[in-house]
Design a protein around this motif. Structure first.
Motif, PDB file in Angstrom:
ATOM      1  N   UNK A   1       3.448 -10.118   0.946  1.00 22.61           N
ATOM      2  CA  UNK A   1       2.823  -8.910   0.408  1.00 22.61           C
ATOM      3  C   UNK A   1       3.527  -7.717   1.060  1.00 22.61           C
ATOM      4  N   UNK A   2       3.987  -6.721   0.273  1.00 21.67           N
ATOM      5  CA  UNK A   2       4.746  -5.620   0.865  1.00 21.67           C
ATOM      6  C   UNK A   2       3.904  -4.695   1.740  1.00 21.67           C
ATOM      7  N   UNK A   3       4.569  -3.962   2.627  1.00 21.57           N
ATOM      8  CA  UNK A   3       3.887  -3.011   3.502  1.00 21.57           C
ATOM      9  C   UNK A   3       4.494  -3.041   4.893  1.00 21.57           C
ATOM     10  N   UNK A   4       3.860  -2.313   5.802  1.00 24.82           N
ATOM     11  CA  UNK A   4       4.373  -2.292   7.168  1.00 24.82           C
ATOM     12  C   UNK A   4       4.036  -3.589   7.908  1.00 24.82           C
TER      13      UNK A   4
ATOM     14  N   UNK B   1      -0.825  -1.103   8.507  1.00 30.10           N
ATOM     15  CA  UNK B   1      -0.827  -1.442   9.924  1.00 30.10           C
ATOM     16  C   UNK B   1       0.484  -1.119  10.604  1.00 30.10           C
ATOM     17  N   UNK B   2       0.466  -0.081  11.463  1.00 27.86           N
ATOM     18  CA  UNK B   2       1.671   0.240  12.236  1.00 27.86           C
ATOM     19  C   UNK B   2       1.316   0.599  13.681  1.00 27.86           C
ATOM     20  N   UNK B   3       0.001   0.646  13.988  1.00 29.26           N
ATOM     21  CA  UNK B   3      -0.405   0.920  15.375  1.00 29.26           C
ATOM     22  C   UNK B   3      -0.825  -0.412  15.975  1.00 29.26           C
TER      23      UNK B   3
ATOM     24  N   UNK C   1      -8.539   4.445   0.363  1.00 30.00           N
ATOM     25  CA  UNK C   1      -9.418   5.287  -0.462  1.00 30.00           C
ATOM     26  C   UNK C   1      -8.682   5.806  -1.701  1.00 30.00           C
ATOM     27  N   UNK C   2      -7.433   5.381  -1.894  1.00 33.67           N
ATOM     28  CA  UNK C   2      -6.584   5.720  -3.048  1.00 33.67           C
ATOM     29  C   UNK C   2      -6.242   7.207  -3.138  1.00 33.67           C
ATOM     30  N   UNK C   3      -6.390   7.934  -2.019  1.00 33.20           N
ATOM     31  CA  UNK C   3      -5.866   9.301  -1.986  1.00 33.20           C
ATOM     32  C   UNK C   3      -4.352   9.223  -2.019  1.00 33.20           C
TER      33      UNK C   3
ATOM     34  N   UNK D   1      -2.906   7.043   7.371  1.00 34.69           N
ATOM     35  CA  UNK D   1      -2.083   6.563   6.262  1.00 34.69           C
ATOM     36  C   UNK D   1      -2.730   5.354   5.560  1.00 34.69           C
ATOM     37  N   UNK D   2      -3.198   4.390   6.353  1.00 39.68           N
ATOM     38  CA  UNK D   2      -3.880   3.226   5.770  1.00 39.68           C
ATOM     39  C   UNK D   2      -5.220   3.644   5.153  1.00 39.68           C
ATOM     40  N   UNK D   3      -5.880   4.614   5.799  1.00 41.61           N
ATOM     41  CA  UNK D   3      -7.165   5.086   5.248  1.00 41.61           C
ATOM     42  C   UNK D   3      -6.949   5.712   3.876  1.00 41.61           C
ATOM     43  N   UNK D   4      -5.872   6.486   3.755  1.00 43.29           N
ATOM     44  CA  UNK D   4      -5.585   7.161   2.477  1.00 43.29           C
ATOM     45  C   UNK D   4      -5.160   6.169   1.393  1.00 43.29           C
TER      46      UNK D   4
END
Ligand SMILES: [Zn+2]
Ligand SMILES: [Zn+2]
Length: 348
Positions: free
Chosen positions: A121-124, A61-63, A49-51, A43-46
């Motif tokens: 900053x938003x996110x997990x 970051x969730x793991x 890479x803007x996929x 998920x973070x990789x995508x």
């Protein structure tokens, strides 16, 4: 003055930077977790890479694995002593929707409805030094378990939820399609469930690793028709459980085709793009084959995953492809998106 902390922010296409942001303080019922390690998931990789078009800037970051830094009111310090090790199931669930009430919180309707009110900053938020979590999201683990293994709690929990759907019996044949990290965790878990495990994977290096992890048979799906090959291995019936860990459209149909009558076919991976395929209702009628999916870790599978890592029943060591300091987060993300790496871990 507010205390500060470092966080790794995805800021642009294939670009991350380390930012200094306000460090949260735990509210009632919460634990301030000091994050010691965070693995970079697909998920973070995508997003990197803007996929995935997740709005930027974004902290993924969730793991994550770390320790108790401070406790909010009403959190029992005997249960969560400061300095003790914890992993976190970051998924927030509402506890009151249809799925939560059925004990299937991984399907919660308000899943990932994140409370970002204390984050700049938003996110997990796992890709930072500190994170507020609810005490119910924290799972203690023993001091002896290194952080490089503890971060596997979340991905292993996702896989154990999938394995549960496969209802593997001793002596069953199990096919795992795809030898990425999730495929490898399926192989390890299916072996522990008493199955003969068959891997379909085009990459030779991945097939070798799968065999090192205990996989019984591996094959290259480009060299032979995967459905026909699995049937020859299984007396013509197919495998009792098939786990599709790839996002490739053509493979989903193959997965169903190699599942035995009364078997279970589990669509583990999300599909990109999502291409529908035909299934004969009469075939389902006559075969009683179950075609289903598995998404996110349940509370039950998370607990199981922590136990299996803590007791060294599952050793994910060979799936760690690199460990980086957060200061080198750019290199860490670049390594994570390379197809030859499994998990890359960022340490704080
Ligand atoms: Zn993950
Ligand atoms: Zn819910």
């Amino acid at each position: 003055m507010d205390e500060k902390m470092k966080t790794v922010v995805i800021v642009d296409d294939r670009k991350v930077e380390v930012r200094e942001v306000r460090r949260p303080s735990p509210r009632a019922g919460q634990i301030l977790m000091k994050i010691n390690g965070c693995a970079i998931c697909t998920w973070e990789q995508r997003t990197f890479s803007r996929e995935s078009k997740m709005p930027l800037p974004f902290v993924g970051g969730h793991e994550i694995a770390g320790e108790v830094a401070a406790l909010g009111e009403n959190v029992n310090e005997k249960e969560f002593p400061v300095g003790s090790k914890i992993v976190a199931r970051l998924i927030r669930t509402c506890g009151k929707c249809y799925f939560c009430r059925r004990g299937e919180e991984n399907l919660c309707e308000e899943l990932n409805n994140l409370d970002n009110s204390d984050m700049e900053v938003p996110g997990t938020g796992g890709m930072g030094e500190y994170l507020n979590i609810d005490a119910s999201q924290a799972y203690p683990y023993p001091e002896e378990l290194p952080v490089e293994k503890a971060v596997f709690a979340e991905p292993l929990a996702c896989v154990l939820n999938s394995i549960e759907k496969g209802r593997i019996e001793l002596g069953d044949d199990v096919v795992v399609i795809g030898g990425g990290i999730m495929g490898m965790l399926h192989i390890i878990s299916a072996k522990l469930s008493g199955a003969r495990v068959i891997l379909s994977e085009p990459d030779a290096a991945r097939r070798v690793l799968a065999e090192e992890l205990g996989c019984d048979i591996t094959f290259d799906p480009r060299e032979q028709d995967p459905v026909a090959y699995v049937k020859t291995l299984t007396g013509g019936y197919g495998a009792e459980a098939v786990f599709n860990t790839t996002p490739i459209a053509a493979v989903a149909k193959q997965a169903v085709g190699m599942t035995a009558p009364m078997g279970r076919c589990i669509m583990y991976s999300s599909q990109h793009p999502d291409v529908p395929f035909e299934i004969s209702p009469n075939w389902l009628h006559n075969s009683e084959t179950v075609v289903t999916g598995a998404v996110s870790p349940s509370v039950r599978s998370f607990r199981r995953a922590v136990n299996m890592l803590a007791k060294n029943i599952v050793n994910p060591e060979k799936l760690v492809s690199g460990v980086f300091s957060y200061e080198d987060a750019q290199q860490a993300f670049e390594a994570a998106v390379r197809p030859d790496t499994f998990r890359i871990i960022v340490k704080f």
